[in-house]
Design a protein around this motif. Structure first.
Motif, PDB file in Angstrom:
ATOM      1  N   GLU A  71      32.771  39.497  33.684  1.00 61.07           N
ATOM      2  CA  GLU A  71      33.545  39.516  34.828  1.00 61.07           C
ATOM      3  C   GLU A  71      33.143  38.358  35.598  1.00 61.07           C
ATOM      4  OE1 GLU A  71      34.866  42.126  35.776  1.00 61.07           O
ATOM      5  OE2 GLU A  71      33.826  44.067  35.074  1.00 61.07           O
TER       6      GLU A  71
ATOM      7  N   THR B 261      40.435  46.132  33.036  1.00 63.17           N
ATOM      8  CA  THR B 261      39.540  47.307  32.792  1.00 63.17           C
ATOM      9  C   THR B 261      38.781  47.074  31.230  1.00 63.17           C
ATOM     10  OG1 THR B 261      39.128  49.571  32.195  1.00 63.17           O
ATOM     11  CG2 THR B 261      41.201  48.830  31.610  1.00 63.17           C
ATOM     12  N   LYS B 262      37.437  47.062  31.328  1.00 58.35           N
ATOM     13  CA  LYS B 262      36.514  47.143  30.052  1.00 58.35           C
ATOM     14  C   LYS B 262      36.528  48.488  29.506  1.00 58.35           C
ATOM     15  CE  LYS B 262      36.298  43.085  31.553  1.00 58.35           C
ATOM     16  NZ  LYS B 262      36.361  43.150  32.820  1.00 58.35           N
TER      17      LYS B 262
ATOM     18  N   ASP C   3      33.566  44.910  39.443  1.00 55.14           N
ATOM     19  CA  ASP C   3      34.959  44.612  39.847  1.00 55.14           C
ATOM     20  C   ASP C   3      35.454  44.830  41.223  1.00 55.14           C
ATOM     21  OD1 ASP C   3      35.023  47.318  39.665  1.00 55.14           O
ATOM     22  OD2 ASP C   3      36.520  47.430  37.902  1.00 55.14           O
TER      23      ASP C   3
HETATM   24  N1  UDP Z   1      30.961  47.254  31.783  1.00 54.35           N
HETATM   25  C1  UDP Z   1      29.624  46.881  31.127  1.00 54.35           C
HETATM   26  N2  UDP Z   1      29.657  47.134  30.013  1.00 54.35           N
HETATM   27  C2  UDP Z   1      30.617  47.438  28.901  1.00 54.35           C
HETATM   28  C3  UDP Z   1      31.968  47.893  29.725  1.00 54.35           C
HETATM   29  C4  UDP Z   1      31.827  47.743  31.022  1.00 54.35           C
HETATM   30  O1  UDP Z   1      28.822  46.613  31.812  1.00 54.35           O
HETATM   31  O2  UDP Z   1      30.769  47.472  27.861  1.00 54.35           O
HETATM   32  C5  UDP Z   1      30.910  47.316  33.342  1.00 54.35           C
HETATM   33  C6  UDP Z   1      32.177  46.511  33.801  1.00 54.35           C
HETATM   34  O3  UDP Z   1      31.744  45.289  33.836  1.00 54.35           O
HETATM   35  C7  UDP Z   1      32.026  47.173  35.136  1.00 54.35           C
HETATM   36  C8  UDP Z   1      31.756  48.302  35.005  1.00 54.35           C
HETATM   37  O4  UDP Z   1      31.115  48.519  33.728  1.00 54.35           O
HETATM   38  O5  UDP Z   1      31.486  46.527  36.251  1.00 54.35           O
HETATM   39  C9  UDP Z   1      32.855  49.436  34.804  1.00 54.35           C
HETATM   40  O6  UDP Z   1      33.675  49.065  34.168  1.00 54.35           O
HETATM   41  P1  UDP Z   1      35.544  48.906  34.427  1.00 54.35           P
HETATM   42  O7  UDP Z   1      35.720  48.535  35.973  1.00 54.35           O
HETATM   43  O8  UDP Z   1      36.154  47.934  33.361  1.00 54.35           O
HETATM   44  O9  UDP Z   1      36.018  50.413  34.043  1.00 54.35           O
HETATM   45  P2  UDP Z   1      37.030  51.296  35.044  1.00 54.35           P
HETATM   46  O10 UDP Z   1      36.845  51.262  36.562  1.00 54.35           O
HETATM   47  O11 UDP Z   1      38.298  50.543  34.570  1.00 54.35           O
HETATM   48  O12 UDP Z   1      36.815  52.654  34.588  1.00 54.35           O
END
Ligand code: UDP
Ligand code: MG
Length: 349
Positions: free
Chosen positions: A13, A206-207, A96
């Protein structure tokens, strides 16, 4: 004890961190004055997230940056932050900026007015997410609420404000496969929703690719429901009844001398039975794998180093002692850690 902790798990990030720090600081100050800490957890990022975090921690006393030894996954990174934070109230938020930090005062107010232990964000809308993600998330939360015995609110993420006693209850749960939003629902106390509109990601992508989403959904289902196991036994029961009928028919066919024909139906039965057995075995395997994971009783996370503060003594993970060697020449802001948090917690002596 500090008034407010904001806990943020971060994986790749670097592009979000400066803006995140700016907006979080502003929100925390307007809500808690100077009595707050921002806990950033670097979950084994492959970009420069850790460097950026260290710089931020060196420049701002309110920031504690925690570097995990590798990527542990979102839920465990979050667990590390929760375990090590010191606040009387705790805000969980993603890095994010999809969840607006500016909601913090409203959350605190709701917590106070309604005498709640948990105020959780409910996504009224989700901007900038694919129709596929929205549809699967929608379906998943409904399926989950049908399958589980406890009531897990639909359309919520981990974005929430918790009281210390709710957090302590959460930290009393030592399981490895963590579905934190479900676990928070499980602990009870007074929990109140706060609807909000989810923004787009500030930067990056997205992660949670499909594979991780499926894993996450499975963790939730197996962690909170034995419905899949019941499905297995129901399938087994139905098939047993079916086979009784088949046996009757086979006996009848044998007696009446028509026992040669029927390759097609034979193959059908073999194939269907084989498939169902494999499916049921796989389901069992999921639970056994889960059991195996829990039985090992490993620490939930390993902290490699901490910059910018002396966090609480965690009880769920292992914090490595900093050695002179691991301190890089220009590693300003990294303090040696002299405390060793034991991983023996689960033996509950
Ligand atoms: N994250 C993390 N480790 C991982 C995957 C995600 O710490 O292996 C964190 C990421 O940095 C973010 C949060 O988890 O702060 C949510 O991830 P993301 O926003 O990608 O998920 P989405 O909102 O797309 O479901
Ligand atoms: Mg996100």
């Amino acid at each position: 004890m500090i008034g407010l902790s904001v806990v943020v798990p971060c994986f790749n990030e670097e592009a979000c961190l400066p803006e995140l720090h700016r907006r979080l600081s502003a929100a925390a100050q307007s809500a808690a004055g100077q009595d707050y800490e921002l806990v950033f957890i670097n979950d084994g990022s492959r970009d420069r997230s850790w460097d950026v975090m260290r710089q931020i921690a060196a420049a701002d006393d309110h920031v504690v940056a925690i570097n995990l030894s590798r990527n542990h996954g979102h839920q465990l990174a979050l667990t590390a932050g929760l375990d090590l934070c010191r606040g009387a109230k705790i805000l969980i938020i993603d890095a994010d900026l999809q969840d607006p930090p500016e909601l913090l005062p409203a959350m605190l107010e709701t917590m106070h007015d309604q005498d709640a232990d948990v105020v959780y964000g409910v996504r009224r809308s989700r901007a900038g997410e694919t129709a596929f993600k929205r549809a699967t998330a929608h379906g998943f939360y409904r399926l989950l609420s049908r399958a589980t015995e406890i009531e897990i609110p639909v359309d919520t993420g981990d974005f929430r404000l918790m009281s210390r006693r709710a957090l302590e209850a959460l930290l009393a749960m030592p399981e490895q496969s963590r579905f934190i939003r479900g676990m928070v629902a499980w602990i009870g106390f007074r929990q109140v929703p706060l609807p909000y509109d989810r923004d787009q990601r500030f930067a990056g992508h997205t992660k949670y690719p499909l594979g991780k989403m499926v894993r996450f959904a499975f963790d939730a289902l197996t962690g909170f429901s034995s419905a899949p196991l019941k499905l297995a036994s129901h399938a087994g029961l139905a098939l047993s009844l079916g086979s009784l009928l088949m046996i009757g028919y086979i006996a009848y066919a044998w007696i009446s001398g028509q026992n040669i024909q029927g390759w097609t139906s034979l193959m059908l039965v073999v194939v269907v039975l084989g498939a169902v057995q494999m499916f049921v075995l796989a389901l069992m395997g999921e639970y056994i794998g889960r059991l195996y994971n829990e039985v090992k009783g490993r620490p939930l996370y390993i902290v490699q180093e901490i910059a910018g503060g002396e966090p609480a003594a965690g009880k769920l993970g292992y914090v490595a002692e900093a050695t002179a060697k691991s301190e890089s020449p220009g590693g300003s802001g990294t303090r040696p850690i002299t405390r060793r948090s034991s991983a023996k917690i689960r033996s509950k002596a």
